[in-house]
Design a protein around this motif. Structure first.
Motif, PDB file in Angstrom:
ATOM      1  N   LEU A 170       0.870  -1.168   0.000  1.00 15.18           N
ATOM      2  CA  LEU A 170       0.000   0.000   0.000  1.00 15.18           C
ATOM      3  C   LEU A 170       0.909   1.221   0.000  1.00 15.18           C
ATOM      4  CD1 LEU A 170      -3.191   0.549   2.137  1.00 15.18           C
ATOM      5  CD2 LEU A 170      -1.518   2.384   1.789  1.00 15.18           C
ATOM      6  N   VAL A 171       0.795   2.018  -1.055  1.00 20.56           N
ATOM      7  CA  VAL A 171       1.578   3.249  -1.188  1.00 20.56           C
ATOM      8  C   VAL A 171       0.603   4.403  -1.101  1.00 20.56           C
ATOM      9  CG1 VAL A 171       3.162   4.572  -2.640  1.00 20.56           C
ATOM     10  CG2 VAL A 171       3.240   2.048  -2.671  1.00 20.56           C
ATOM     11  N   TYR A 172       0.882   5.362  -0.228  1.00 16.36           N
ATOM     12  CA  TYR A 172      -0.091   6.430  -0.010  1.00 16.36           C
ATOM     13  C   TYR A 172       0.583   7.780   0.186  1.00 16.36           C
ATOM     14  CZ  TYR A 172       1.015   6.532   5.004  1.00 16.36           C
ATOM     15  OH  TYR A 172       1.659   6.671   6.214  1.00 16.36           O
ATOM     16  N   GLU A 173      -0.198   8.799  -0.094  1.00 15.22           N
ATOM     17  CA  GLU A 173       0.213  10.167   0.205  1.00 15.22           C
ATOM     18  C   GLU A 173      -1.062  10.940   0.475  1.00 15.22           C
ATOM     19  OE1 GLU A 173       1.420  14.096   0.411  1.00 15.22           O
ATOM     20  OE2 GLU A 173       0.180  13.488  -1.291  1.00 15.22           O
ATOM     21  N   GLY A 174      -1.165  11.509   1.660  1.00 24.25           N
ATOM     22  CA  GLY A 174      -2.425  12.103   2.070  1.00 24.25           C
ATOM     23  C   GLY A 174      -3.462  11.000   2.204  1.00 24.25           C
ATOM     24  N   ASN A 175      -4.637  11.217   1.655  1.00 20.08           N
ATOM     25  CA  ASN A 175      -5.700  10.211   1.703  1.00 20.08           C
ATOM     26  C   ASN A 175      -5.718   9.307   0.473  1.00 20.08           C
ATOM     27  OD1 ASN A 175      -6.874  10.712   4.218  1.00 20.08           O
ATOM     28  ND2 ASN A 175      -8.112  12.406   3.424  1.00 20.08           N
ATOM     29  N   GLU A 176      -4.913   9.613  -0.542  1.00 19.94           N
ATOM     30  CA  GLU A 176      -4.918   8.811  -1.766  1.00 19.94           C
ATOM     31  C   GLU A 176      -3.957   7.635  -1.623  1.00 19.94           C
ATOM     32  OE1 GLU A 176      -5.527  10.360  -6.033  1.00 19.94           O
ATOM     33  OE2 GLU A 176      -3.341  10.216  -5.822  1.00 19.94           O
ATOM     34  N   TRP A 177      -4.364   6.480  -2.100  1.00 21.10           N
ATOM     35  CA  TRP A 177      -3.518   5.301  -1.972  1.00 21.10           C
ATOM     36  C   TRP A 177      -3.749   4.334  -3.125  1.00 21.10           C
ATOM     37  CZ3 TRP A 177      -6.182   0.633  -0.905  1.00 21.10           C
ATOM     38  CH2 TRP A 177      -7.515   0.777  -0.469  1.00 21.10           C
ATOM     39  N   ILE A 178      -2.759   3.472  -3.355  1.00 20.05           N
ATOM     40  CA  ILE A 178      -2.854   2.399  -4.339  1.00 20.05           C
ATOM     41  C   ILE A 178      -2.390   1.101  -3.690  1.00 20.05           C
ATOM     42  CG2 ILE A 178      -2.393   3.982  -6.266  1.00 20.05           C
ATOM     43  CD1 ILE A 178       0.421   2.671  -6.477  1.00 20.05           C
ATOM     44  N   LEU A 179      -2.742  -0.007  -4.307  1.00 20.61           N
ATOM     45  CA  LEU A 179      -2.188  -1.298  -3.931  1.00 20.61           C
ATOM     46  C   LEU A 179      -1.381  -1.841  -5.096  1.00 20.61           C
ATOM     47  CD1 LEU A 179      -5.116  -3.167  -2.121  1.00 20.61           C
ATOM     48  CD2 LEU A 179      -3.191  -1.924  -1.088  1.00 20.61           C
ATOM     49  N   ILE A 180      -0.209  -2.358  -4.795  1.00 23.13           N
ATOM     50  CA  ILE A 180       0.594  -3.067  -5.784  1.00 23.13           C
ATOM     51  C   ILE A 180       0.424  -4.555  -5.500  1.00 23.13           C
ATOM     52  CG2 ILE A 180       2.905  -3.451  -6.708  1.00 23.13           C
ATOM     53  CD1 ILE A 180       3.620  -0.613  -5.876  1.00 23.13           C
ATOM     54  N   ASP A 181      -0.304  -5.226  -6.397  1.00 25.54           N
ATOM     55  CA  ASP A 181      -0.733  -6.627  -6.276  1.00 25.54           C
ATOM     56  C   ASP A 181      -1.815  -6.758  -5.197  1.00 25.54           C
ATOM     57  OD1 ASP A 181       0.717  -7.642  -8.404  1.00 25.54           O
ATOM     58  OD2 ASP A 181       2.431  -8.213  -7.177  1.00 25.54           O
ATOM     59  N   ILE A 182      -2.491  -7.926  -5.205  1.00 22.64           N
ATOM     60  CA  ILE A 182      -3.578  -8.152  -4.263  1.00 22.64           C
ATOM     61  C   ILE A 182      -3.607  -9.586  -3.753  1.00 22.64           C
ATOM     62  CG2 ILE A 182      -5.274  -8.649  -6.065  1.00 22.64           C
ATOM     63  CD1 ILE A 182      -5.856  -6.911  -2.638  1.00 22.64           C
ATOM     64  N   GLY A 183      -2.978 -10.521  -4.477  1.00 24.24           N
ATOM     65  CA  GLY A 183      -2.938 -11.895  -4.012  1.00 24.24           C
ATOM     66  C   GLY A 183      -4.168 -12.694  -4.394  1.00 24.24           C
ATOM     67  N   ASP A 223      -7.530   3.097   9.002  1.00 21.42           N
ATOM     68  CA  ASP A 223      -8.242   4.351   8.752  1.00 21.42           C
ATOM     69  C   ASP A 223      -7.912   4.955   7.388  1.00 21.42           C
ATOM     70  OD1 ASP A 223     -10.183   6.168   9.573  1.00 21.42           O
ATOM     71  OD2 ASP A 223      -8.701   7.587  10.323  1.00 21.42           O
ATOM     72  N   PHE A 224      -7.713   4.081   6.397  1.00 21.35           N
ATOM     73  CA  PHE A 224      -7.624   4.568   5.022  1.00 21.35           C
ATOM     74  C   PHE A 224      -9.023   4.561   4.420  1.00 21.35           C
ATOM     75  CE2 PHE A 224      -3.176   3.187   5.405  1.00 21.35           C
ATOM     76  CZ  PHE A 224      -2.527   4.276   4.828  1.00 21.35           C
ATOM     77  N   PRO A 225      -9.513   5.689   3.909  1.00 22.03           N
ATOM     78  CA  PRO A 225     -10.825   5.690   3.260  1.00 22.03           C
ATOM     79  C   PRO A 225     -10.818   4.743   2.054  1.00 22.03           C
ATOM     80  CG  PRO A 225     -10.052   7.938   3.671  1.00 22.03           C
ATOM     81  CD  PRO A 225      -8.886   7.025   3.904  1.00 22.03           C
ATOM     82  N   LEU A 226     -11.677   3.745   2.062  1.00 19.32           N
ATOM     83  CA  LEU A 226     -11.673   2.751   0.989  1.00 19.32           C
ATOM     84  C   LEU A 226     -11.973   3.392  -0.363  1.00 19.32           C
ATOM     85  CD1 LEU A 226     -13.388  -0.356   2.635  1.00 19.32           C
ATOM     86  CD2 LEU A 226     -10.970   0.336   2.642  1.00 19.32           C
ATOM     87  N   ALA A 227     -12.786   4.435  -0.364  1.00 14.66           N
ATOM     88  CA  ALA A 227     -13.151   5.092  -1.620  1.00 14.66           C
ATOM     89  C   ALA A 227     -11.974   5.840  -2.246  1.00 14.66           C
ATOM     90  CB  ALA A 227     -14.314   6.052  -1.383  1.00 14.66           C
ATOM     91  N   ASN A 228     -10.886   5.999  -1.502  1.00 10.70           N
ATOM     92  CA  ASN A 228      -9.750   6.775  -2.008  1.00 10.70           C
ATOM     93  C   ASN A 228      -8.667   5.901  -2.626  1.00 10.70           C
ATOM     94  OD1 ASN A 228     -11.134   8.915  -1.025  1.00 10.70           O
ATOM     95  ND2 ASN A 228      -9.594   9.569   0.459  1.00 10.70           N
ATOM     96  N   CYS A 229      -8.973   4.615  -2.862  1.00  8.44           N
ATOM     97  CA  CYS A 229      -8.019   3.766  -3.581  1.00  8.44           C
ATOM     98  C   CYS A 229      -8.002   4.187  -5.036  1.00  8.44           C
ATOM     99  CB  CYS A 229      -8.414   2.288  -3.457  1.00  8.44           C
ATOM    100  SG  CYS A 229      -7.306   1.181  -4.349  1.00  8.44           S
ATOM    101  N   LYS A 230      -6.885   4.722  -5.480  1.00  8.63           N
ATOM    102  CA  LYS A 230      -6.807   5.262  -6.842  1.00  8.63           C
ATOM    103  C   LYS A 230      -6.828   4.158  -7.882  1.00  8.63           C
ATOM    104  CE  LYS A 230      -4.090   8.369  -9.751  1.00  8.63           C
ATOM    105  NZ  LYS A 230      -2.922   9.287  -9.808  1.00  8.63           N
ATOM    106  N   THR A 231      -6.083   3.056  -7.629  1.00  2.00           N
ATOM    107  CA  THR A 231      -6.055   1.948  -8.574  1.00  2.00           C
ATOM    108  C   THR A 231      -5.397   0.739  -7.921  1.00  2.00           C
ATOM    109  OG1 THR A 231      -5.543   1.345 -10.888  1.00  2.00           O
ATOM    110  CG2 THR A 231      -3.797   2.454  -9.642  1.00  2.00           C
ATOM    111  N   LEU A 232      -5.671  -0.425  -8.485  1.00  2.00           N
ATOM    112  CA  LEU A 232      -5.007  -1.671  -8.107  1.00  2.00           C
ATOM    113  C   LEU A 232      -4.011  -1.986  -9.214  1.00  2.00           C
ATOM    114  CD1 LEU A 232      -8.251  -3.656  -7.194  1.00  2.00           C
ATOM    115  CD2 LEU A 232      -6.668  -2.586  -5.564  1.00  2.00           C
ATOM    116  N   VAL A 233      -2.759  -2.163  -8.849  1.00  2.00           N
ATOM    117  CA  VAL A 233      -1.707  -2.364  -9.846  1.00  2.00           C
ATOM    118  C   VAL A 233      -1.273  -3.828  -9.854  1.00  2.00           C
ATOM    119  CG1 VAL A 233       0.582  -1.644 -10.612  1.00  2.00           C
ATOM    120  CG2 VAL A 233      -0.911  -0.009  -9.421  1.00  2.00           C
TER     121      VAL A 233
END
Length: 260
Positions: free
Chosen positions: A28-41, A57-67
Motif C-alpha cells: 500500500l503506497v499512499y500520500e495524504g488520503n490517496e492510496w494504491i495497492l501493488i498486487d492483491i494476491g 483508517d484509510f478511506p476505501l473510496a480513495n483507492c486510486k487503482t489496483l496495480v
C-alpha cells in the motif's frame, strides 16, 4: 484504529502490517488520503487485506487503482473482487491485459493439470495500461514504471526514490521468479532486467515474495552467473539458447570417436 507499521515512509506491506503471512507481498503506497495497492494476491485473502486497510483508517473510496505487477494467479486472482469492493480501477502492462481480461487459467498458472492445480481465475477489466517510462502518481508521490521482463513478459517494477518495487525479479536469497517456457519466460530478458537493477542506484528492493532487503550487487552477480549458465542447459528446454553438448556430440560423430 491500527497503528500504521510503515516499512518506509508512505509504504506499508500488508502481511507485515497484519502480523501474519496471508499471501504474496501486497504494498500500500499512499500520500495524504490517496492510496494504491501493488498486487492483491488470492481471492480468499482480499477481504482480510481490506479489513487491515480499513482498520488503519484509510478511506476505501480513495483507492486510486489496483496495480498488477504481472499476470500470475498468486498475485492477481483477487483483482476482480477487490475492484468491486473498493470501487476502483485496475492497472497493468499491456502484455498482461489479454490474460487478465480473459481470465486465462493457463497463462496465469491457475491451471497446471499435471500438478493437480485447479484454481479459479476471475476475469477483470483493465482500465489503465502502463509501460516503460510512465509515471504513476499517488498524491504528490511519483512511481517510475520499469518494464522488467524475464519471469513473464509483462513483469513491471516501480521506482520511488531509492526504493524499487521489484516484483518477481529477485528475492533476498538470490532466487528469481519461476522460469517456464509455457509461462513465456525469457532468460535473456531476465538477465537484462537484473543487470538494470544491479546497475541502478536504488538502495532497497521490495519484492513480491519474502522479506524486503537492501540491494546487494555481489548477490545479484551470483544470480546473474547462475542465469547465464541456464542459457546453455537442457534443463531449461526452449528457454535456453543452445545446448553445447549437442555440438560436442556432433563433433564426436564426425570423428567416429568412441566413448571414453
Amino acid at each position: 484504529m491500527l497503528a500504521r507499521k510503515e516499512i518506509f515512509p508512505n509504504v506499508i506491506e500488508l502481511n507485515f502490517q497484519a502480523g501474519e503471512l496471508l499471501g504474496c507481498n501486497v504494498y500500500l503506497v499512499y500520500e495524504g488520503n490517496e492510496w494504491i495497492l501493488i498486487d492483491i494476491g488470492f481471492d480468499e485473502t482480499v477481504e482480510d487485506y481490506i479489513e487491515v486497510i480499513r482498520n488503519m483508517d484509510f478511506p476505501l473510496a480513495n483507492c486510486k487503482t489496483l496495480v498488477a505487477t504481472h499476470a500470475d494467479v498468486d498475485h492477481i486472482q483477487g483483482l476482480a473482487k477487490a475492484k468491486q469492493l473498493l470501487g476502483t480501477t485496475v492497472t497493468s502492462h499491456p502484455l498482461a491485459v489479454k490474460a487478465l481480461e480473459a481470465g486465462d487459467k493457463l497463462q496465469t498458472f491457475a491451471e497446471i493439470e499435471l500438478q493437480d492445480i485447479h484454481l479459479e481465475m476471475p476475469p477483470v477489466k483493465i482500465e489503465h495500461q502502463v509501460k516503460e517510462g510512465d509515471i504513476l502518481t499517488v498524491g504528490k508521490l511519483e512511481l517510475e514504471v520499469w518494464h522488467t521482463p524475464g519471469h513473464t513478459n509483462s513483469q513491471l517494477s516501480f521506482r520511488m526514490g531509492d526504493l524499487l518495487f521489484s516484483g518477481d525479479n529477485i528475492y533476498r536469497d538470490g532466487c528469481v521468479g519461476a522460469i517456464d517456457a509455457h509461462h513465456g519466460s525469457d532468460i535473456v530478458a531476465f538477465i537484462k532486467s537484473l543487470e538494470r537493477i544491479r546497475d541502478s542506484d536504488v538502495k532497497w528492493l521490495l519484492p513480491s515474495h519474502g522479506p524486503i532487503f537492501r540491494k546487494d550487487n555481489a548477490q545479484i552477480e551470483q544470480t546473474l552467473d547462475r542465469l547465464k549458465s541456464y542459457l546453455h542447459m537442457a534443463d531449461f528446454g526452449t528457454c535456453a539458447i543452445d545446448w553445447p553438448l549437442m555440438d560436442e556430440w556432433e563433433e564426436e560423430i564426425l570423428k567416429g570417436q568412441l566413448p571414453q
